[in-house]
Design an enzyme around this catalytic site. Structure first.
Site, PDB file in Angstrom:
ATOM      1  N   GLY A  30       0.829  -1.208   0.000  1.00 36.11           N
ATOM      2  CA  GLY A  30       0.000   0.000   0.000  1.00 36.11           C
ATOM      3  C   GLY A  30       0.858   1.251   0.000  1.00 36.11           C
ATOM      4  O   GLY A  30       0.606   2.198   0.743  1.00 36.11           O
ATOM      5  N   ALA A  31       1.888   1.251  -0.864  1.00 31.05           N
ATOM      6  CA  ALA A  31       2.947   2.264  -0.787  1.00 31.05           C
ATOM      7  C   ALA A  31       2.673   3.533  -1.580  1.00 31.05           C
ATOM      8  O   ALA A  31       3.449   4.483  -1.494  1.00 31.05           O
ATOM      9  CB  ALA A  31       4.260   1.645  -1.275  1.00 31.05           C
ATOM     10  N   SER A  32       1.599   3.578  -2.331  1.00 33.35           N
ATOM     11  CA  SER A  32       1.443   4.678  -3.283  1.00 33.35           C
ATOM     12  C   SER A  32       0.958   5.975  -2.668  1.00 33.35           C
ATOM     13  O   SER A  32       1.232   7.063  -3.196  1.00 33.35           O
ATOM     14  CB  SER A  32       0.481   4.257  -4.408  1.00 33.35           C
ATOM     15  OG  SER A  32      -0.785   3.894  -3.875  1.00 33.35           O
ATOM     16  N   ILE A  84      -0.203   6.816   4.428  1.00 41.58           N
ATOM     17  CA  ILE A  84       0.743   6.265   5.390  1.00 41.58           C
ATOM     18  C   ILE A  84       1.825   5.452   4.691  1.00 41.58           C
ATOM     19  O   ILE A  84       3.013   5.551   5.031  1.00 41.58           O
ATOM     20  CB  ILE A  84       0.003   5.412   6.437  1.00 41.58           C
ATOM     21  CG1 ILE A  84      -0.876   6.306   7.322  1.00 41.58           C
ATOM     22  CG2 ILE A  84       0.989   4.624   7.296  1.00 41.58           C
ATOM     23  CD1 ILE A  84      -1.793   5.541   8.266  1.00 41.58           C
ATOM     24  N   ARG A 125      -1.420  -1.153  -6.350  1.00 38.66           N
ATOM     25  CA  ARG A 125      -2.066  -1.451  -7.628  1.00 38.66           C
ATOM     26  C   ARG A 125      -1.774  -0.383  -8.671  1.00 38.66           C
ATOM     27  O   ARG A 125      -1.818  -0.656  -9.872  1.00 38.66           O
ATOM     28  CB  ARG A 125      -3.579  -1.576  -7.432  1.00 38.66           C
ATOM     29  CG  ARG A 125      -4.009  -2.805  -6.663  1.00 38.66           C
ATOM     30  CD  ARG A 125      -5.516  -2.803  -6.462  1.00 38.66           C
ATOM     31  NE  ARG A 125      -5.957  -1.618  -5.737  1.00 38.66           N
ATOM     32  CZ  ARG A 125      -7.214  -1.201  -5.665  1.00 38.66           C
ATOM     33  NH1 ARG A 125      -8.162  -1.873  -6.297  1.00 38.66           N
ATOM     34  NH2 ARG A 125      -7.527  -0.137  -4.974  1.00 38.66           N
ATOM     35  N   ASN A 133       1.061  -2.544   5.317  1.00 40.93           N
ATOM     36  CA  ASN A 133       0.315  -1.298   5.484  1.00 40.93           C
ATOM     37  C   ASN A 133      -0.985  -1.286   4.691  1.00 40.93           C
ATOM     38  O   ASN A 133      -1.948  -0.634   5.102  1.00 40.93           O
ATOM     39  CB  ASN A 133       1.187  -0.114   5.037  1.00 40.93           C
ATOM     40  CG  ASN A 133       0.375   1.145   4.831  1.00 40.93           C
ATOM     41  OD1 ASN A 133      -0.083   1.782   5.761  1.00 40.93           O
ATOM     42  ND2 ASN A 133       0.162   1.504   3.560  1.00 40.93           N
ATOM     43  N   SER A 171      -4.981  -0.190  13.624  1.00 39.75           N
ATOM     44  CA  SER A 171      -5.873   0.949  13.843  1.00 39.75           C
ATOM     45  C   SER A 171      -6.339   0.909  15.290  1.00 39.75           C
ATOM     46  O   SER A 171      -6.410  -0.170  15.900  1.00 39.75           O
ATOM     47  CB  SER A 171      -7.085   0.862  12.902  1.00 39.75           C
ATOM     48  OG  SER A 171      -8.108   1.757  13.307  1.00 39.75           O
ATOM     49  N   TYR A 184     -14.838  -3.364   9.382  1.00 42.14           N
ATOM     50  CA  TYR A 184     -13.434  -2.936   9.328  1.00 42.14           C
ATOM     51  C   TYR A 184     -12.783  -3.114  10.690  1.00 42.14           C
ATOM     52  O   TYR A 184     -11.660  -3.621  10.788  1.00 42.14           O
ATOM     53  CB  TYR A 184     -13.374  -1.474   8.885  1.00 42.14           C
ATOM     54  CG  TYR A 184     -12.024  -0.813   9.035  1.00 42.14           C
ATOM     55  CD1 TYR A 184     -11.021  -1.029   8.096  1.00 42.14           C
ATOM     56  CD2 TYR A 184     -11.759   0.037  10.108  1.00 42.14           C
ATOM     57  CE1 TYR A 184      -9.778  -0.416   8.222  1.00 42.14           C
ATOM     58  CE2 TYR A 184     -10.530   0.658  10.243  1.00 42.14           C
ATOM     59  CZ  TYR A 184      -9.548   0.426   9.297  1.00 42.14           C
ATOM     60  OH  TYR A 184      -8.317   1.033   9.424  1.00 42.14           O
ATOM     61  N   THR A 231      -5.431  10.981   5.575  1.00 42.29           N
ATOM     62  CA  THR A 231      -4.987  10.303   4.359  1.00 42.29           C
ATOM     63  C   THR A 231      -6.119  10.343   3.337  1.00 42.29           C
ATOM     64  O   THR A 231      -7.279  10.589   3.690  1.00 42.29           O
ATOM     65  CB  THR A 231      -4.645   8.834   4.644  1.00 42.29           C
ATOM     66  OG1 THR A 231      -5.845   8.139   5.020  1.00 42.29           O
ATOM     67  CG2 THR A 231      -3.606   8.710   5.756  1.00 42.29           C
TER      68      THR A 231
END
Length: 249
Positions: free
Chosen positions: A13-15, A18, A38, A90, A144, A159, A196
């Site tokens: 989830g680096a794009s 966080i 993605r 992440n 979280s 969630y 975010t």
């Protein structure tokens, strides 16, 4: 952080948000960071931004809900940089689907990304460490505060359930690693409301206003990760809970 210079971290989830903040912090501390998401265009933009930093950023496209793509990503990591020393799970999603009326596909998507993908990525990261006799690796999960308290008045109870699961998985992993006589460490970092793009997209679903005293910055979470990762090898920072000074939880 000196002992991590030149070593390899995988950040999912680096794009954006966080994940991108964590990648920046690790690269600036001299690590080789493989960032997956993605959306390759956003990763390539981040790679351009980090070209002059101490470490190196390597973008790789991967849909973590497709196990074949996870396997392919780890093969590519092995070929290009040898393997993974630090794994930061992440990537996550919150579709704010109520338990009573939410769509089944929404529930499945949350579980696939927030729980199942984390388990598979962690399993392969540990395998990579063991193949190279890495005994000081680190698995860091981004959770979280929803894993500590189920809040009334939100649409994010499924969630929250996924984050409770992540808390349990992180602790279970710690036990299994200890039983395997390894010094690989585990940490879960649980932030409260963080400013975010993901959170901004849910602002109408029971979240408090985004303000400096209520909201964390993505960089605050990255700083906590650097603290946990930079602790002496004999210290395992098992859990960090972060909240804005006036956050309701």
């Amino acid at each position: 952080m000196e002992r991590w210079t030149g070593r390899v971290a995988l950040v999912t989830g680096a794009s954006l948000g966080i994940g991108a903040a964590i990648c920046r912090a690790l690269v600036k501390n001299g690590m080789v960071v493989v960032g997956c998401a993605r959306h390759l265009d956003a990763l390539q933009k981040l790679a351009k931004e980090l070209e002059e930093e101490k470490g190196k950023f390597i973008p790789i496209k991967c849909d973590l809900t497709i196990t074949d793509e996870i396997d392919s990503m780890f093969r590519a990591i092995k070929e290009e940089v040898g393997g993974v020393d630090v794994c930061v799970n992440n990537a996550g999603v919150n579709l704010a689907s109520p338990l009573l009326t939410g769509e089944r596909e929404d529930f499945k998507t949350v579980l696939d990304l927030n729980v199942f993908a984390v388990t598979i990525v962690t399993q392969l990261a540990i395998k990579s460490m063991r193949e190279r006799n890495v005994d000081d690796g680190h698995i860091i999960n981004i959770g979280s505060v929803s894993c500590r308290q189920v809040r009334e008045g939100t649409l994010s109870h499924f969630y929250a359930g996924s984050k409770f699961a992540l808390q349990a998985l992180t602790e279970g992993l710690r036990h299994e690693l200890r039983n395997a006589n390894t010094r690989i460490r585990t940490t879960i970092i649980s932030p409260s409301l963080t400013d975010t793009p993901l959170a901004r997209g849910l602002k109408d679903h029971g979240l408090p206003p985004f303000t400096a005293t209520v909201s964390l910055r993505a960089e605050d979470v990255a700083d906590a990760l650097i603290y946990a990762l930079g602790a002496p090898p004999n210290v395992n920072v098992r859990e960090i809970c972060l909240a804005g000074v006036s956050a309701p939880m």
